[in-house]
Design a protein around this motif. Sequence first.
Motif, PDB file in Angstrom:
ATOM      1  N   HIS A 220       0.875  -1.170   0.000  1.00 47.60           N
ATOM      2  CA  HIS A 220       0.000   0.000   0.000  1.00 47.60           C
ATOM      3  C   HIS A 220       0.911   1.218   0.000  1.00 47.60           C
ATOM      4  CE1 HIS A 220      -2.425   3.256   1.824  1.00 47.60           C
ATOM      5  NE2 HIS A 220      -3.379   2.734   1.082  1.00 47.60           N
ATOM      6  N   VAL A 221       0.719   2.094  -0.970  1.00 43.33           N
ATOM      7  CA  VAL A 221       1.606   3.245  -1.138  1.00 43.33           C
ATOM      8  C   VAL A 221       0.818   4.532  -0.921  1.00 43.33           C
ATOM      9  CG1 VAL A 221       3.222   4.413  -2.688  1.00 43.33           C
ATOM     10  CG2 VAL A 221       2.921   1.927  -2.840  1.00 43.33           C
ATOM     11  N   LYS A 222       1.383   5.445  -0.131  1.00 42.09           N
ATOM     12  CA  LYS A 222       0.773   6.750   0.101  1.00 42.09           C
ATOM     13  C   LYS A 222       1.777   7.828  -0.306  1.00 42.09           C
ATOM     14  CE  LYS A 222      -1.540   7.480   3.913  1.00 42.09           C
ATOM     15  NZ  LYS A 222      -1.844   7.776   5.342  1.00 42.09           N
ATOM     16  N   VAL A 223       1.356   8.677  -1.222  1.00 41.82           N
ATOM     17  CA  VAL A 223       2.187   9.775  -1.703  1.00 41.82           C
ATOM     18  C   VAL A 223       1.564  11.081  -1.223  1.00 41.82           C
ATOM     19  CG1 VAL A 223       3.171  10.922  -3.728  1.00 41.82           C
ATOM     20  CG2 VAL A 223       2.833   8.436  -3.743  1.00 41.82           C
ATOM     21  N   GLY A 224       2.347  11.900  -0.503  1.00 40.29           N
ATOM     22  CA  GLY A 224       1.843  13.153   0.046  1.00 40.29           C
ATOM     23  C   GLY A 224       2.434  14.367  -0.640  1.00 40.29           C
ATOM     24  N   GLY A 225       1.567  15.335  -0.986  1.00 41.20           N
ATOM     25  CA  GLY A 225       2.016  16.596  -1.574  1.00 41.20           C
ATOM     26  C   GLY A 225       1.281  17.754  -0.925  1.00 41.20           C
ATOM     27  N   THR A 226       0.907  18.752  -1.704  1.00 41.91           N
ATOM     28  CA  THR A 226       0.165  19.902  -1.189  1.00 41.91           C
ATOM     29  C   THR A 226      -1.044  20.162  -2.084  1.00 41.91           C
ATOM     30  OG1 THR A 226       2.172  20.915  -0.322  1.00 41.91           O
ATOM     31  CG2 THR A 226       0.262  22.343  -0.609  1.00 41.91           C
ATOM     32  N   ALA A 227      -2.228  20.092  -1.481  1.00 40.05           N
ATOM     33  CA  ALA A 227      -3.443  20.429  -2.229  1.00 40.05           C
ATOM     34  C   ALA A 227      -3.498  21.942  -2.411  1.00 40.05           C
ATOM     35  CB  ALA A 227      -4.669  19.922  -1.479  1.00 40.05           C
ATOM     36  N   ASN A 228      -3.726  22.379  -3.642  1.00 43.37           N
ATOM     37  CA  ASN A 228      -3.735  23.817  -3.898  1.00 43.37           C
ATOM     38  C   ASN A 228      -4.595  24.107  -5.122  1.00 43.37           C
ATOM     39  OD1 ASN A 228      -3.053  26.534  -3.518  1.00 43.37           O
ATOM     40  ND2 ASN A 228      -0.897  26.016  -3.063  1.00 43.37           N
ATOM     41  N   HIS A 229      -4.850  25.390  -5.350  1.00 41.67           N
ATOM     42  CA  HIS A 229      -5.739  25.831  -6.429  1.00 41.67           C
ATOM     43  C   HIS A 229      -5.146  25.476  -7.789  1.00 41.67           C
ATOM     44  CE1 HIS A 229      -8.364  28.291  -8.880  1.00 41.67           C
ATOM     45  NE2 HIS A 229      -9.103  28.605  -7.801  1.00 41.67           N
ATOM     46  N   ALA A 241       0.738  15.387  -5.860  1.00 43.59           N
ATOM     47  CA  ALA A 241       0.883  13.975  -5.464  1.00 43.59           C
ATOM     48  C   ALA A 241       0.486  13.034  -6.592  1.00 43.59           C
ATOM     49  CB  ALA A 241       0.028  13.697  -4.226  1.00 43.59           C
ATOM     50  N   LEU A 242      -0.511  13.411  -7.381  1.00 44.32           N
ATOM     51  CA  LEU A 242      -0.966  12.528  -8.456  1.00 44.32           C
ATOM     52  C   LEU A 242       0.047  12.456  -9.589  1.00 44.32           C
ATOM     53  CD1 LEU A 242      -3.069  10.665  -9.604  1.00 44.32           C
ATOM     54  CD2 LEU A 242      -4.327  12.654 -10.452  1.00 44.32           C
ATOM     55  N   ALA A 243       0.646  13.595  -9.939  1.00 38.55           N
ATOM     56  CA  ALA A 243       1.675  13.577 -10.977  1.00 38.55           C
ATOM     57  C   ALA A 243       2.856  12.710 -10.533  1.00 38.55           C
ATOM     58  CB  ALA A 243       2.137  15.001 -11.289  1.00 38.55           C
ATOM     59  N   GLY A 268      -3.683  -1.995  -8.940  1.00 40.13           N
ATOM     60  CA  GLY A 268      -5.098  -2.324  -9.109  1.00 40.13           C
ATOM     61  C   GLY A 268      -6.053  -1.303  -8.536  1.00 40.13           C
ATOM     62  N   LYS A 269      -5.548  -0.390  -7.701  1.00 42.00           N
ATOM     63  CA  LYS A 269      -6.428   0.593  -7.070  1.00 42.00           C
ATOM     64  C   LYS A 269      -5.653   1.885  -6.857  1.00 42.00           C
ATOM     65  CE  LYS A 269      -9.430   1.219  -3.026  1.00 42.00           C
ATOM     66  NZ  LYS A 269      -9.921   0.608  -1.756  1.00 42.00           N
ATOM     67  N   LEU A 270      -6.278   3.024  -7.191  1.00 41.25           N
ATOM     68  CA  LEU A 270      -5.659   4.334  -7.010  1.00 41.25           C
ATOM     69  C   LEU A 270      -6.725   5.334  -6.610  1.00 41.25           C
ATOM     70  CD1 LEU A 270      -2.944   5.998  -9.166  1.00 41.25           C
ATOM     71  CD2 LEU A 270      -5.035   7.274  -8.665  1.00 41.25           C
ATOM     72  N   GLU A 271      -6.448   6.101  -5.559  1.00 38.71           N
ATOM     73  CA  GLU A 271      -7.393   7.111  -5.080  1.00 38.71           C
ATOM     74  C   GLU A 271      -6.649   8.428  -4.859  1.00 38.71           C
ATOM     75  OE1 GLU A 271      -8.995   5.402  -1.538  1.00 38.71           O
ATOM     76  OE2 GLU A 271     -10.483   4.200  -2.610  1.00 38.71           O
ATOM     77  N   GLY A 275      -9.847  14.929  -4.710  1.00 36.26           N
ATOM     78  CA  GLY A 275     -10.694  14.408  -5.768  1.00 36.26           C
ATOM     79  C   GLY A 275     -11.629  15.430  -6.377  1.00 36.26           C
ATOM     80  N   THR A 276     -11.161  16.667  -6.469  1.00 35.53           N
ATOM     81  CA  THR A 276     -11.957  17.766  -7.032  1.00 35.53           C
ATOM     82  C   THR A 276     -11.284  18.275  -8.307  1.00 35.53           C
ATOM     83  OG1 THR A 276     -12.615  18.386  -4.796  1.00 35.53           O
ATOM     84  CG2 THR A 276     -12.952  20.025  -6.522  1.00 35.53           C
ATOM     85  N   PRO A 277     -12.040  18.542  -9.381  1.00 35.38           N
ATOM     86  CA  PRO A 277     -11.425  18.908 -10.657  1.00 35.38           C
ATOM     87  C   PRO A 277     -10.514  20.121 -10.599  1.00 35.38           C
ATOM     88  CG  PRO A 277     -13.736  18.343 -10.982  1.00 35.38           C
ATOM     89  CD  PRO A 277     -13.510  18.378  -9.504  1.00 35.38           C
TER      90      PRO A 277
END
Length: 415
Positions: A220-229, A241-243, A268-271, A275-277
């Motif tokens: 199980h892998v968790k990648v942390g970044g910064t949520a921003n506009h 984090a997604l890139a 097999g699974k990615l979240e 999760g906002t456009p």
Amino acid sequence: MTTPTIKAPVLEMMELLEELAAFSAPGAGVSRLLYTPEWLRAHQFLQERMAALGMEVRRDEVGNVYGRFTGSQTADKVILTGSHIDTVLNGGKYDGAYGIAAAVTALHYLQQTFGQPLRTVEAVAFCEEEGSRFPITFWGSGNVTGMYNGSEADSCSDSRRVTISSAMEACGLERKPGKGPRREDIGAYVELHIEQGIVLEQSALEIGIVEAIAGQRRFHVKVGGTANHAGTTPMGLRRDALAGAAEMLLAMEQAAVQTGDPLVATCGKLEASPGTPNVIPGEVQFTLDIRHSEAEQLERYCSGIQAHFERIADSRGLTLELTATLATTPAPMDEGLKRLLEQISQQQGRSFRTMVSGAGHDAQLFAPLCPTAMIFVPSRAGISHSPDEYSSPEELAAGLNVLTAILYELAYKES
């Protein structure tokens, strides 16, 4: 090696397969989860069928069912064959059940044709292999081989918080003090199964002789970044984090292709969160499933991927947490039994190949304990764990006759 001509009754096996498929919860395909009413009815039916064929029948404490023909050399260990009777949710009617139907048919044919065996032979229906109801796999064979000691039944529960112990009790099963279902009298184990892959069909081959069951690592892998506009944050100032996760998964795929078969690596699974456009993902979690038939190669690949992930995270200013959730070792099959299966296939005029099983099977638990073999037959389009799962009667018959022949060699011939 000379084995008598084997003509096991295919129709008998096919009828048993169809009858077992009828024991299913409502819905598409076959759903027969561990310790459910449909599971219990299937086991009761199977015990009755085995008894009607003249077998000595017993059910152990966890619900594994055995049908036996006792050999004349009672001091010798048992030749065991079979598979698992549970299914995934909305699965097919061949996975597991084929190995059971073929085992019962083969042993009945051998006893009717050649009489009492030298060594005791048993057909087994393991109570569980899939892990579809409870978060535990190989519960049936794991109790037989000592992988489990029974204590897991009190702590492991399904999505409705029903423990294994409670579900067992509802099926009339009761754990008793002592050794439990574990066995030390098994001299060889042979399992017949559909391939659950596309190799045999694509190669137009009748029989797959398994040389090893792949070891498996899950993370199980968790990648942390910064949520921003998404509109106001320049590309060069992002900690996306997604890139970063995307770069990691592409690197994983490229490394797997470079390593070559039989290694496989899957996300097999990615979240992504939040999760906002219009928001840069601040956290991504994903799974890894990595398999190889050689322990050293498997470990080398996993270590290399972890180091590569760390470099990507550092270069992007991201955090990385990688947690191992499963580790199984590769299980090589017995060399002598593999050669015997090759000789039988040649004698019967069947096309075959040796191959690695990427999927897990009960056989992998027996491999460290006794000579173990696996036989595959083709799966249409490689489909399994689905109502569309299918192998033709001719393909199933080929596997049945190869299984019957090796059981004759193991149980009826002087060693």
